[in-house]
Write a protein that holds these residues in place. Structure first.
Motif, PDB file in Angstrom:
ATOM      1  N   GLY A 115       0.888  -1.758  -0.263  1.00  0.00           N
ATOM      2  CA  GLY A 115       0.078   0.510   0.287  1.00  0.00           C
ATOM      3  C   GLY A 115       0.668   1.510  -0.188  1.00  0.00           C
ATOM      4  N   ILE A 116       1.677   1.257   0.279  1.00  0.00           N
ATOM      5  CA  ILE A 116       2.653   3.023   1.108  1.00  0.00           C
ATOM      6  C   ILE A 116       2.943   2.656  -0.622  1.00  0.00           C
ATOM      7  CG2 ILE A 116       5.079   3.554   1.253  1.00  0.00           C
ATOM      8  CD1 ILE A 116       4.283   2.098   4.446  1.00  0.00           C
ATOM      9  N   VAL A 117       3.904   1.192  -1.394  1.00  0.00           N
ATOM     10  CA  VAL A 117       4.432   1.619  -3.186  1.00  0.00           C
ATOM     11  C   VAL A 117       3.136   2.309  -3.520  1.00  0.00           C
ATOM     12  CG1 VAL A 117       5.483   0.457  -4.809  1.00  0.00           C
ATOM     13  CG2 VAL A 117       6.613   0.223  -2.639  1.00  0.00           C
ATOM     14  N   GLY A 118       1.809   1.699  -3.193  1.00  0.00           N
ATOM     15  CA  GLY A 118       0.733   2.245  -4.415  1.00  0.00           C
ATOM     16  C   GLY A 118       0.666   3.247  -4.259  1.00  0.00           C
ATOM     17  N   GLY A 119       0.531   3.670  -2.651  1.00  0.00           N
ATOM     18  CA  GLY A 119       0.078   5.209  -2.397  1.00  0.00           C
ATOM     19  C   GLY A 119       1.123   6.250  -3.078  1.00  0.00           C
ATOM     20  N   PHE A 120       2.379   5.624  -3.300  1.00  0.00           N
ATOM     21  CA  PHE A 120       3.306   6.673  -3.260  1.00  0.00           C
ATOM     22  C   PHE A 120       2.931   6.538  -4.931  1.00  0.00           C
ATOM     23  CE2 PHE A 120       7.086   6.786  -6.016  1.00  0.00           C
ATOM     24  CZ  PHE A 120       7.978   8.054  -5.357  1.00  0.00           C
ATOM     25  N   PHE A 121       2.911   5.849  -5.620  1.00  0.00           N
ATOM     26  CA  PHE A 121       2.213   5.702  -7.402  1.00  0.00           C
ATOM     27  C   PHE A 121       1.659   7.091  -7.569  1.00  0.00           C
ATOM     28  CE2 PHE A 121       5.172   2.565  -8.129  1.00  0.00           C
ATOM     29  CZ  PHE A 121       6.996   2.886  -8.678  1.00  0.00           C
ATOM     30  N   ASP A 122       0.587   6.245  -6.923  1.00  0.00           N
ATOM     31  CA  ASP A 122      -0.820   7.238  -6.826  1.00  0.00           C
ATOM     32  C   ASP A 122      -1.248   9.013  -6.643  1.00  0.00           C
ATOM     33  OD1 ASP A 122      -3.995   6.958  -7.041  1.00  0.00           O
ATOM     34  OD2 ASP A 122      -3.911   8.068  -5.421  1.00  0.00           O
ATOM     35  N   SER A 123       0.251   9.308  -5.819  1.00  0.00           N
ATOM     36  CA  SER A 123       0.136  10.372  -5.165  1.00  0.00           C
ATOM     37  C   SER A 123       0.940  11.128  -6.662  1.00  0.00           C
ATOM     38  CB  SER A 123       0.984  10.924  -4.392  1.00  0.00           C
ATOM     39  OG  SER A 123      -0.155   9.422  -3.216  1.00  0.00           O
ATOM     40  N   VAL A 124       1.713  10.142  -6.675  1.00  0.00           N
ATOM     41  CA  VAL A 124       3.021  10.733  -7.900  1.00  0.00           C
ATOM     42  C   VAL A 124       2.064  11.764  -8.770  1.00  0.00           C
ATOM     43  CG1 VAL A 124       5.458  10.940  -9.220  1.00  0.00           C
ATOM     44  CG2 VAL A 124       5.156  10.572  -6.697  1.00  0.00           C
ATOM     45  N   VAL A 125       1.913  10.738  -9.753  1.00  0.00           N
ATOM     46  CA  VAL A 125       1.473  10.408 -10.788  1.00  0.00           C
ATOM     47  C   VAL A 125       0.022  11.312 -11.351  1.00  0.00           C
ATOM     48  CG1 VAL A 125       0.346   9.621 -12.883  1.00  0.00           C
ATOM     49  CG2 VAL A 125       1.984   8.240 -11.541  1.00  0.00           C
ATOM     50  N   PHE A 126      -0.695  11.602 -10.149  1.00  0.00           N
ATOM     51  CA  PHE A 126      -1.924  12.353 -10.036  1.00  0.00           C
ATOM     52  C   PHE A 126      -1.162  13.433  -9.915  1.00  0.00           C
ATOM     53  CE2 PHE A 126      -5.829  14.239  -8.030  1.00  0.00           C
ATOM     54  CZ  PHE A 126      -7.006  14.674  -9.254  1.00  0.00           C
ATOM     55  N   VAL A 127      -1.128  13.823  -8.864  1.00  0.00           N
ATOM     56  CA  VAL A 127      -0.684  15.309  -9.358  1.00  0.00           C
ATOM     57  C   VAL A 127       0.113  15.684 -10.437  1.00  0.00           C
ATOM     58  CG1 VAL A 127       0.191  17.145  -7.842  1.00  0.00           C
ATOM     59  CG2 VAL A 127      -0.788  15.239  -6.672  1.00  0.00           C
ATOM     60  N   ALA A 143       3.220  24.125  -5.326  1.00  0.00           N
ATOM     61  CA  ALA A 143       2.490  23.669  -4.638  1.00  0.00           C
ATOM     62  C   ALA A 143       3.108  22.416  -5.034  1.00  0.00           C
ATOM     63  CB  ALA A 143       1.416  24.514  -4.429  1.00  0.00           C
ATOM     64  N   VAL A 144       3.197  21.522  -5.731  1.00  0.00           N
ATOM     65  CA  VAL A 144       3.158  20.572  -6.039  1.00  0.00           C
ATOM     66  C   VAL A 144       4.259  19.164  -5.364  1.00  0.00           C
ATOM     67  CG1 VAL A 144       4.115  18.161  -7.982  1.00  0.00           C
ATOM     68  CG2 VAL A 144       2.863  20.628  -8.781  1.00  0.00           C
ATOM     69  N   THR A 145       5.206  19.641  -5.104  1.00  0.00           N
ATOM     70  CA  THR A 145       5.553  19.141  -4.031  1.00  0.00           C
ATOM     71  C   THR A 145       4.638  18.621  -2.904  1.00  0.00           C
ATOM     72  OG1 THR A 145       8.403  19.678  -4.653  1.00  0.00           O
ATOM     73  CG2 THR A 145       7.435  18.261  -2.568  1.00  0.00           C
ATOM     74  N   ALA A 146       4.373  20.084  -2.127  1.00  0.00           N
ATOM     75  CA  ALA A 146       3.521  19.442  -0.643  1.00  0.00           C
ATOM     76  C   ALA A 146       2.762  18.845  -1.104  1.00  0.00           C
ATOM     77  CB  ALA A 146       3.282  21.460  -0.324  1.00  0.00           C
ATOM     78  N   ALA A 147       1.892  18.498  -2.501  1.00  0.00           N
ATOM     79  CA  ALA A 147       0.864  17.963  -2.486  1.00  0.00           C
ATOM     80  C   ALA A 147       1.164  16.218  -2.704  1.00  0.00           C
ATOM     81  CB  ALA A 147       0.027  18.627  -4.200  1.00  0.00           C
ATOM     82  N   ILE A 148       2.319  16.748  -2.761  1.00  0.00           N
ATOM     83  CA  ILE A 148       2.132  14.925  -3.142  1.00  0.00           C
ATOM     84  C   ILE A 148       2.676  14.434  -1.861  1.00  0.00           C
ATOM     85  CG2 ILE A 148       4.150  13.310  -3.826  1.00  0.00           C
ATOM     86  CD1 ILE A 148       4.665  15.010  -6.590  1.00  0.00           C
ATOM     87  N   LEU A 149       3.600  15.425  -1.348  1.00  0.00           N
ATOM     88  CA  LEU A 149       4.101  14.588   0.516  1.00  0.00           C
ATOM     89  C   LEU A 149       2.869  14.605   1.349  1.00  0.00           C
ATOM     90  CD1 LEU A 149       7.392  16.520   0.813  1.00  0.00           C
ATOM     91  CD2 LEU A 149       7.435  14.676  -0.063  1.00  0.00           C
ATOM     92  N   GLY A 150       1.967  15.375   1.364  1.00  0.00           N
ATOM     93  CA  GLY A 150       0.877  15.273   1.691  1.00  0.00           C
ATOM     94  C   GLY A 150       0.053  14.229   1.676  1.00  0.00           C
ATOM     95  N   GLN A 151      -0.334  13.887   0.241  1.00  0.00           N
ATOM     96  CA  GLN A 151      -1.250  12.483  -0.457  1.00  0.00           C
ATOM     97  C   GLN A 151      -0.427  11.292   0.352  1.00  0.00           C
ATOM     98  OE1 GLN A 151      -3.034  12.341  -3.863  1.00  0.00           O
ATOM     99  NE2 GLN A 151      -3.031  14.455  -3.852  1.00  0.00           N
ATOM    100  N   ILE A 152       1.399  11.268   0.628  1.00  0.00           N
ATOM    101  CA  ILE A 152       1.287  10.585   0.629  1.00  0.00           C
ATOM    102  C   ILE A 152       1.808   9.839   2.450  1.00  0.00           C
ATOM    103  CG2 ILE A 152       3.662   9.557   0.762  1.00  0.00           C
ATOM    104  CD1 ILE A 152       4.897  10.279  -1.882  1.00  0.00           C
ATOM    105  N   ILE A 153       1.861  10.648   2.804  1.00  0.00           N
ATOM    106  CA  ILE A 153       1.464  10.779   4.464  1.00  0.00           C
ATOM    107  C   ILE A 153       0.415  10.231   4.909  1.00  0.00           C
ATOM    108  CG2 ILE A 153       1.591  12.022   6.374  1.00  0.00           C
ATOM    109  CD1 ILE A 153       4.214  14.147   5.414  1.00  0.00           C
ATOM    110  N   ALA A 154      -0.606  10.858   4.087  1.00  0.00           N
ATOM    111  CA  ALA A 154      -2.209  10.871   4.708  1.00  0.00           C
ATOM    112  C   ALA A 154      -2.113   8.887   4.005  1.00  0.00           C
ATOM    113  CB  ALA A 154      -3.384  11.766   3.411  1.00  0.00           C
ATOM    114  N   LYS A 155      -1.953   8.864   3.100  1.00  0.00           N
ATOM    115  CA  LYS A 155      -1.971   6.875   2.887  1.00  0.00           C
ATOM    116  C   LYS A 155      -1.095   6.383   3.540  1.00  0.00           C
ATOM    117  CE  LYS A 155      -3.533   9.124  -1.947  1.00  0.00           C
ATOM    118  NZ  LYS A 155      -2.966   9.229  -3.105  1.00  0.00           N
TER     119      LYS A 155
END
Length: 180
Positions: A115-127, A143-155
């Motif tokens: 799930g961590i790997v899936g969440g990482f790819f989901d966050s990076v690709v979608f943003v 804002a892109v880096t903050a959006a990616i990191l925020g999603q990765i942390i939450a997931k």
């Protein structure tokens, strides 16, 4: 079939919640509200795979992809957002499925790591594809880096909670089996 229903429901819920509610902002981190449900989709997908096998899971992923695209389009998302969502979904769900398949660990750890790997790819690709200036341009590059990191942390937090719950459930099941 409850697992499949929960998997599909979590995807639809993520789309609806993301469209309906403003993102959370914690300091510099931007977290769409649906991100919490996207983290859950990886857990439910793993449970589906655990019961129905890898091959059938890809059929459920395809079903979920089509359902997600339809819901996203009905909610008024732009074609770029729908496409970015589909691309990130394919990549992240495939990564999650393949990692989950190959890990020879207890289920809780397999769910957590895949799930961590899936969440990482989901966050990076979608943003990058959907929200950045490369896509719909909803976020400036700053804002892109903050959006990616925020999603990765939450997931990651959702994956951790899911893994802890699964670990407890399987410990109880093992104790019940030993007691019988």
């Amino acid at each position: 079939m409850l697992r499949v229903f929960l998997y599909l429901l979590s995807i639809v819920t993520a789309n609806v919640v993301t469209a309906a509610l403003m993102p959370l902002q914690f300091g510099i981190f931007i977290i769409p509200m649906g991100t919490l449900f996207i983290g859950a989709t990886f857990i439910f997908r793993d449970l589906v795979q655990n019961k129905y096998g890898r091959g059938n899971t890809y059929l459920f992923i395809l079903t979920a992809l089509i359902l997600s695209a339809i819901v996203s389009a009905l909610l008024g998302d732009s074609l770029m957002i729908v496409a970015a969502s589909a691309l990130s979904f394919i990549i992240s769900e495939t990564a999650d499925t393949e990692i989950y398949t190959r890990l020879k660990l207890p289920i809780a750890w397999r769910v957590f790591y895949s799930g961590i790997v899936g969440g990482f790819f989901d966050s990076v690709v979608f943003v990058l594809v959907g929200l950045s200036p490369l896509g719909a341009g909803m976020l400036p590059w700053e804002a892109v880096t903050a959006a990616i990191l925020g999603q990765i942390i939450a997931k990651t937090i959702i994956q951790m909670i899911g893994a802890i719950i699964l670990n407890q459930v399987y410990i109880v099941k093992q104790k019940d089996m030993v007691a019988e």
